[in-house]
Design an enzyme around this catalytic site. Structure first.
Site, PDB file in Angstrom:
ATOM      1  N   GLU A  77      38.090   0.884 -15.160  1.00 28.35           N
ATOM      2  CA  GLU A  77      39.219   1.577 -15.788  1.00 28.35           C
ATOM      3  C   GLU A  77      40.410   1.704 -14.820  1.00 28.35           C
ATOM      4  OE1 GLU A  77      38.134   5.519 -16.863  1.00 28.35           O
ATOM      5  OE2 GLU A  77      40.043   5.878 -17.915  1.00 28.35           O
ATOM      6  N   ASN A 120      37.403  -4.211  -9.370  1.00 27.09           N
ATOM      7  CA  ASN A 120      37.151  -2.855  -8.860  1.00 27.09           C
ATOM      8  C   ASN A 120      35.892  -2.278  -9.462  1.00 27.09           C
ATOM      9  OD1 ASN A 120      38.036  -0.672  -7.175  1.00 27.09           O
ATOM     10  ND2 ASN A 120      38.403   0.488  -9.037  1.00 27.09           N
ATOM     11  N   ARG A 121      35.155  -1.540  -8.627  1.00 27.48           N
ATOM     12  CA  ARG A 121      33.909  -0.898  -9.041  1.00 27.48           C
ATOM     13  C   ARG A 121      34.117  -0.080 -10.322  1.00 27.48           C
ATOM     14  NH1 ARG A 121      31.881   3.262  -4.573  1.00 27.48           N
ATOM     15  NH2 ARG A 121      33.836   4.184  -5.275  1.00 27.48           N
ATOM     16  N   THR A 122      35.203   0.678 -10.372  1.00 30.39           N
ATOM     17  CA  THR A 122      35.523   1.442 -11.580  1.00 30.39           C
ATOM     18  C   THR A 122      36.570   0.635 -12.351  1.00 30.39           C
ATOM     19  OG1 THR A 122      35.191   3.417 -10.251  1.00 30.39           O
ATOM     20  CG2 THR A 122      36.239   3.728 -12.415  1.00 30.39           C
ATOM     21  N   ALA A 167      41.332  -0.776  -6.368  1.00 26.16           N
ATOM     22  CA  ALA A 167      42.391  -0.403  -7.313  1.00 26.16           C
ATOM     23  C   ALA A 167      43.044   0.906  -6.892  1.00 26.16           C
ATOM     24  CB  ALA A 167      41.811  -0.282  -8.719  1.00 26.16           C
ATOM     25  N   SER A 176      48.705   5.948  14.404  1.00 28.80           N
ATOM     26  CA  SER A 176      50.176   5.887  14.375  1.00 28.80           C
ATOM     27  C   SER A 176      50.830   6.596  15.558  1.00 28.80           C
ATOM     28  CB  SER A 176      50.706   6.443  13.052  1.00 28.80           C
ATOM     29  OG  SER A 176      50.336   5.584  12.012  1.00 28.80           O
ATOM     30  N   THR A 189      39.392  -2.081  -0.485  1.00 28.07           N
ATOM     31  CA  THR A 189      38.511  -0.936  -0.729  1.00 28.07           C
ATOM     32  C   THR A 189      38.138  -0.331   0.618  1.00 28.07           C
ATOM     33  OG1 THR A 189      36.314  -1.928  -0.514  1.00 28.07           O
ATOM     34  CG2 THR A 189      37.452  -2.273  -2.606  1.00 28.07           C
ATOM     35  N   ASN A 248      55.532   5.717   2.201  1.00 28.98           N
ATOM     36  CA  ASN A 248      54.836   5.977   3.470  1.00 28.98           C
ATOM     37  C   ASN A 248      55.810   6.245   4.602  1.00 28.98           C
ATOM     38  OD1 ASN A 248      55.786   3.431   4.176  1.00 28.98           O
ATOM     39  ND2 ASN A 248      53.887   2.806   5.160  1.00 28.98           N
ATOM     40  N   LYS A 250      51.021   9.965  -0.491  1.00 24.13           N
ATOM     41  CA  LYS A 250      52.044   8.919  -0.638  1.00 24.13           C
ATOM     42  C   LYS A 250      52.741   8.972  -1.992  1.00 24.13           C
ATOM     43  CE  LYS A 250      50.023   5.596   2.591  1.00 24.13           C
ATOM     44  NZ  LYS A 250      49.557   4.216   2.793  1.00 24.13           N
ATOM     45  N   ASP A 308      53.982  -0.618   3.487  1.00 26.50           N
ATOM     46  CA  ASP A 308      52.612  -1.159   3.489  1.00 26.50           C
ATOM     47  C   ASP A 308      52.586  -2.627   3.043  1.00 26.50           C
ATOM     48  OD1 ASP A 308      51.272   1.129   4.394  1.00 26.50           O
ATOM     49  OD2 ASP A 308      51.164   1.975   2.379  1.00 26.50           O
TER      50      ASP A 308
HETATM   51  P1  NDP Z   1      41.883   4.650  -2.135  1.00 27.09           P
HETATM   52  O1  NDP Z   1      40.995   5.833  -1.922  1.00 27.09           O
HETATM   53  O2  NDP Z   1      43.161   4.825  -2.847  1.00 27.09           O
HETATM   54  O3  NDP Z   1      41.021   3.495  -2.891  1.00 27.09           O
HETATM   55  C1  NDP Z   1      39.724   3.202  -2.466  1.00 27.09           C
HETATM   56  C2  NDP Z   1      39.207   1.978  -3.223  1.00 27.09           C
HETATM   57  O4  NDP Z   1      37.967   1.596  -2.625  1.00 27.09           O
HETATM   58  C3  NDP Z   1      38.922   2.217  -4.692  1.00 27.09           C
HETATM   59  O5  NDP Z   1      39.279   1.076  -5.411  1.00 27.09           O
HETATM   60  C4  NDP Z   1      37.400   2.428  -4.699  1.00 27.09           C
HETATM   61  O6  NDP Z   1      36.788   2.065  -5.930  1.00 27.09           O
HETATM   62  C5  NDP Z   1      36.978   1.425  -3.651  1.00 27.09           C
HETATM   63  N1  NDP Z   1      35.662   1.675  -3.044  1.00 27.09           N
HETATM   64  C6  NDP Z   1      35.337   2.695  -2.208  1.00 27.09           C
HETATM   65  N2  NDP Z   1      34.053   2.552  -1.813  1.00 27.09           N
HETATM   66  C7  NDP Z   1      33.575   1.434  -2.410  1.00 27.09           C
HETATM   67  C8  NDP Z   1      32.310   0.759  -2.396  1.00 27.09           C
HETATM   68  N3  NDP Z   1      31.287   1.226  -1.667  1.00 27.09           N
HETATM   69  N4  NDP Z   1      32.179  -0.383  -3.106  1.00 27.09           N
HETATM   70  C9  NDP Z   1      33.195  -0.869  -3.830  1.00 27.09           C
HETATM   71  N5  NDP Z   1      34.415  -0.271  -3.903  1.00 27.09           N
HETATM   72  C10 NDP Z   1      34.597   0.865  -3.198  1.00 27.09           C
HETATM   73  O7  NDP Z   1      42.102   4.062  -0.667  1.00 27.09           O
HETATM   74  P2  NDP Z   1      43.342   3.174  -0.124  1.00 27.09           P
HETATM   75  O8  NDP Z   1      43.746   2.208  -1.154  1.00 27.09           O
HETATM   76  O9  NDP Z   1      44.361   4.076   0.472  1.00 27.09           O
HETATM   77  O10 NDP Z   1      42.650   2.434   1.128  1.00 27.09           O
HETATM   78  C11 NDP Z   1      41.649   1.448   0.906  1.00 27.09           C
HETATM   79  C12 NDP Z   1      41.261   0.774   2.218  1.00 27.09           C
HETATM   80  O11 NDP Z   1      42.360   0.072   2.771  1.00 27.09           O
HETATM   81  C13 NDP Z   1      40.801   1.750   3.308  1.00 27.09           C
HETATM   82  O12 NDP Z   1      39.700   1.188   3.972  1.00 27.09           O
HETATM   83  C14 NDP Z   1      41.969   1.848   4.247  1.00 27.09           C
HETATM   84  O13 NDP Z   1      41.592   2.105   5.585  1.00 27.09           O
HETATM   85  C15 NDP Z   1      42.559   0.447   4.120  1.00 27.09           C
HETATM   86  N6  NDP Z   1      43.992   0.458   4.404  1.00 27.09           N
HETATM   87  C16 NDP Z   1      44.431  -0.259   5.479  1.00 27.09           C
HETATM   88  C17 NDP Z   1      45.770  -0.281   5.791  1.00 27.09           C
HETATM   89  C18 NDP Z   1      46.224  -1.074   6.978  1.00 27.09           C
HETATM   90  O14 NDP Z   1      47.365  -0.883   7.407  1.00 27.09           O
HETATM   91  N7  NDP Z   1      45.418  -1.988   7.481  1.00 27.09           N
HETATM   92  C19 NDP Z   1      46.776   0.458   5.001  1.00 27.09           C
HETATM   93  C20 NDP Z   1      46.193   1.180   3.874  1.00 27.09           C
HETATM   94  C21 NDP Z   1      44.845   1.176   3.616  1.00 27.09           C
HETATM   95  P3  NDP Z   1      36.670   3.121  -7.151  1.00 27.09           P
HETATM   96  O15 NDP Z   1      37.985   3.082  -7.860  1.00 27.09           O
HETATM   97  O16 NDP Z   1      35.544   2.575  -7.938  1.00 27.09           O
HETATM   98  O17 NDP Z   1      36.355   4.462  -6.520  1.00 27.09           O
END
Ligand code: NDP
Length: 288
Positions: free
Chosen positions: A160, A156-158, A134, A24, A202, A94, A73, A109
């Protein structure tokens, strides 16, 4: 002379933890320079116990506003004077604008994602979309897609977390077409098989977890468009496979640029030079 000139410079910042890898500052400062605006964008790594004080500092120091990133956020909302309807609906801010001492919160976003999706693919109204994830980004993305009239399934992996996300979104509009899919092979195959659009929200595939993917990649098919919100690396394992198999695919770079461009407009009232912002990020990536 120098001090007087510096005092006119308007400050915008980024509050997060960590912030050192953010693109940014690079793209926003490039946009200010391109439009000859006397603004500066600075990153601030804020410890959780200092978040409230940091937000008060926006007013005290006369900043024009800030971006807010992970993990604040949601937590930041309680310190603001006003939040937009979209930010309130998804519980995420954001962008903060200091409007004559009143701190207003916005989310850009969803707008960034939609603008990029429409550029790269089409308006998703009426399409069958699968969202993987999620977390915060999945929430903003699901909300934007549902508002545009898409049918949304969440994987989503989890499980819940997906159920909780769906429940909170359904409270906003019970007519929205929204389902949770079990994280098992058969259910994912069925949901992805019906999808026109698949969005990875994810962090699977994101540096340093470059070998992971959010679901088995053999489930991709040629009738679908894949949008991977990850932009580091530029081409994830998922994107690589999607480019071979699907009708089209995009990484998350332009979502990042357009959400930043929308923040820029909130602070300055001017259209941001999105392509300049994009090329500045590209320069940084290729230089490193
Ligand atoms: P969060 O930490 O809030 O959520 C992460 C998610 O990823 C959860 O649903 C988690 O599942 C899942 N996850 C993580 N590792 C794995 C895996 N190995 N296999 C399956 N599921 C997995 O992160 P954000 O929502 O903030 O961001 C998510 C992604 O989006 C990031 O990569 C981020 O860089 C990208 N992003 C891009 C933006 C852009 O402008 N292009 C803006 C915002 C985000 P669980 O619930 O099971 O842990």
């Amino acid at each position: 002379m120098y001090l007087n000139e510096a005092a006119k410079t308007r400050t915008v910042g980024l509050l997060g933890h960590p912030v050192q890898h953010s693109y940014s500052p690079i793209m926003q400062n490039a946009a200010f320079e391109y439009l000859n605006l006397d603004y500066i964008y600075l990153p601030f790594d804020v410890d959780p116990e200092n978040l409230g004080t940091a937000v008060k500092g926006i007013k005290a120091l006369g900043f024009i506003g800030v971006n807010v990133t992970v993990p604040y956020k949601n937590d930041v909302i309680k310190y603001l004077d006003w939040v937009s309807e979209d930010a309130d609906s998804i519980g995420s801010v954001n962008t903060i604008h200091n409007c004559n001492g009143c701190l207003n919160g916005y989310t850009t976003d969803g707008e960034g994602f939609m603008k990029s999706l429409i550029d790269e693919w089409q308006n998703p109204s009426g399409c069958n979309a699968v969202i993987a994830g999620a977390g915060g980004s999945a929430r903003a993305t699901a909300y934007a897609l549902l508002k545009s009239g898409a049918n949304v399934r969440i994987i989503n992996r989890t499980k819940e977390r997906a159920v909780n996300l769906a429940r909170s979104l359904k409270k906003l509009d019970s007519k929205w077409s929204l389902e949770v899919v079990d994280y098992d092979y058969d259910d994912m195959q069925k949901a992805i098989g019906m999808a026109d659009l698949l969005v990875n929200c994810t962090s699977a595939g994101m540096y340093p977890n470059v070998n992971s993917s959010p679901f088995p990649l053999e489930l991709l098919h040629k009738e679908m468009f894949v949008y991977d919100q990850v932009y580091n690396p530029f081409e994830t394992k998922l994107l690589n496979k999607a480019k071979e198999v699907c009708i089209g695919a995009s990484n998350g770079l332009m979502m990042l640029v357009y959400q930043g461009a929308a923040s820029f407009k909130i602070w300055t009232g001017k259209e941001a030079p999105a392509q300049i912002m994009r090329s500045e990020i590209m320069k940084t990536i290729t230089d490193n």
